[in-house]
Write a protein that holds these residues in place. Structure first.
Motif, short mmCIF file in Angstrom:
data_model
loop_
_atom_site.label_atom_id
_atom_site.label_comp_id
_atom_site.label_asym_id
_atom_site.label_seq_id
_atom_site.Cartn_x
_atom_site.Cartn_y
_atom_site.Cartn_z
N GLN A 149 -7.50 5.89 -7.62
CA GLN A 149 -7.24 5.30 -6.30
C GLN A 149 -5.76 5.40 -5.94
O GLN A 149 -5.41 5.63 -4.77
CB GLN A 149 -7.69 3.84 -6.28
CG GLN A 149 -7.59 3.18 -4.91
CD GLN A 149 -8.42 3.90 -3.86
OE1 GLN A 149 -9.60 4.16 -4.06
NE2 GLN A 149 -7.79 4.27 -2.75
N LYS A 150 -4.90 5.24 -6.93
CA LYS A 150 -3.46 5.36 -6.67
C LYS A 150 -3.13 6.76 -6.17
O LYS A 150 -2.35 6.93 -5.21
CB LYS A 150 -2.68 5.06 -7.94
CG LYS A 150 -1.17 5.10 -7.76
CD LYS A 150 -0.46 4.63 -9.03
CE LYS A 150 1.04 4.55 -8.82
NZ LYS A 150 1.74 4.02 -10.03
N ARG A 152 -5.25 8.83 -4.67
CA ARG A 152 -5.83 8.96 -3.32
C ARG A 152 -4.89 8.36 -2.29
O ARG A 152 -4.70 8.94 -1.21
CB ARG A 152 -7.19 8.25 -3.26
CG ARG A 152 -8.33 8.97 -3.94
CD ARG A 152 -9.65 8.41 -3.45
NE ARG A 152 -10.76 8.86 -4.28
CZ ARG A 152 -11.38 8.11 -5.19
NH1 ARG A 152 -10.98 6.87 -5.40
NH2 ARG A 152 -12.38 8.59 -5.89
N ASP A 153 -4.34 7.19 -2.60
CA ASP A 153 -3.43 6.54 -1.65
C ASP A 153 -2.19 7.39 -1.39
O ASP A 153 -1.69 7.46 -0.26
CB ASP A 153 -3.01 5.16 -2.18
CG ASP A 153 -4.16 4.16 -2.22
OD1 ASP A 153 -5.17 4.40 -1.52
OD2 ASP A 153 -4.05 3.16 -2.95
N ASP A 156 -3.22 10.42 0.77
CA ASP A 156 -3.61 10.03 2.13
C ASP A 156 -2.41 9.89 3.07
O ASP A 156 -2.58 9.86 4.28
CB ASP A 156 -4.38 8.71 2.12
CG ASP A 156 -5.84 8.89 1.73
OD1 ASP A 156 -6.31 10.04 1.73
OD2 ASP A 156 -6.49 7.88 1.40
N ARG A 157 -1.21 9.80 2.49
CA ARG A 157 0.00 9.64 3.31
C ARG A 157 0.65 11.00 3.53
O ARG A 157 1.06 11.66 2.57
CB ARG A 157 0.99 8.69 2.63
CG ARG A 157 0.49 7.27 2.47
CD ARG A 157 1.60 6.34 2.02
NE ARG A 157 2.11 6.68 0.70
CZ ARG A 157 1.68 6.14 -0.43
NH1 ARG A 157 0.69 5.27 -0.41
NH2 ARG A 157 2.20 6.49 -1.59
#
Length: 313
Positions: A149-150, A152-153, A156-157
């Motif tokens: 998830q880290k 992905r975050d 995503d930016r």
């Protein structure tokens, strides 16, 4: 009357040499759109060039809900380049690429083209390994999920400005190719996720270099990738370096092309030393070797005389 433009021949591994596209794109008058390949496969990249008879102001690209980053190369104000990433697991089919914007004096420009995505040709390997490689503990699963998830975050930016300048390079000196991109392993009968990067050969301690200018946004040990570094190159383009024996960069570092990020190792879930090199373009997992071919290769317009092209009157 809108114009129609032929896409250009494939570059590198995207398509067989000499492949040509049929006239398939429509643009507003005075605007042309060139693609480096008439179709793409899962995990590939397509370089786009937009040209206008007048200086271009803003440009945006959209492909199936994903943004397509564009930038100006050099002093030509009437041209923009873009990079379209086809995710490793994108469903095969026809997808519309829309490019919209305006000239410097406010006139609307737009282009539209259908781009076919073909099934990727990826290897599958069946292995029998020790239990710990396929049955992590609940604590390990929790850690891996949090790290996933880290990442992905981070991906995503999209940094709105281009941080790189010039050609991308392979991170290991003397290495010209890699293996295992897209490969699926079936471990003890359990299918795993496709391999989202390329494995570059190297002995422990070999220096790992930044593929291009950018900003370090992750530098830490991960469960699967071991010691890892992620570099943000701007416009949604990130490179990933995994299984390092040592990390020689920290979050926030502004690095130049060729800067040492660490050393080749065998940390994480691997059986031997090598560099796992990954690339995401607007969240699409793609083969990083194609980035080296496309950004720094001769411009697609070099083949313009061999392509069919019609301009609007």
């Amino acid at each position: 009357m809108p114009n129609a433009v032929a896409c250009l021949a494939a570059i590198g591994a995207l398509l067989p040499a000499g492949a040509m596209a049929k006239d398939a794109s429509a643009c507003t008058a005075g605007t042309t759109l060139h693609l480096s390949a008439p179709e793409a496969s899962q995990g590939s990249l397509v370089l786009i060039q937009l040209q206008s008879a007048k200086p271009i102001g803003e440009v945006q690209g959209d492909w199936g809900g994903r943004s397509v980053p564009f930038w100006r190369e050099g002093a030509d104000e009437a041209q923009r380049s873009g990079l379209l990433g086809v995710d490793l697991e994108k469903a095969p089919g026809e997808y519309e690429l829309k490019v919209t914007g305006q000239t410097a004096n406010g006139e609307r420009i737009s282009c539209s083209v259908m781009l076919a995505v073909k099934q990727g040709l990826f290897a599958t390997e069946k292995l029998h390994v020790e239990k710990q490689f396929v049955e992590p503990s609940p604590e390990q699963i929790k850690r891996a999920d949090e790290e996933r998830q880290k990442l992905r975050d981070i991906f995503d930016r999209a940094t709105p400005e281009r941080l790189w300048k010039g050609n991308f390079r392979i991170p290991l000196d003397g290495v010209t190719t890699g293996t295992n991109f897209g490969k699926r392993r079936i471990l003890n009968g359990n299918p795993g996720s496709p391999h989202s990067g390329v494995d570059l050969p190297g002995t422990t301690g070999t220096l790992v270099h930044a593929a291009q200018r950018g900003r370090v946004v992750l530098a830490e040990e991960l469960f699967f990738a071991g010691n890892a570094v992620v570099v943000d190159h701007g416009l949604g383009i990130y490179t990933f370096y995994g299984h390092l024996s040592e990390i020689d960069a920290k979050v926030g570092d502004e690095v130049e092309t060729g800067a040492v990020l660490g050393k080749v190792g065998a940390t994480g879930r691997v059986t031997g030393p090598h560099l796992h090199w990954g690339l995401t373009v607007e969240r699409a997992r793609v083969n990083p070797l194609l980035l080296v071919q496309l950004i720094g290769a001769p411009s697609p317009q070099a083949g313009r005389k061999k392509s069919r092209k019609r301009r609007a009157n």
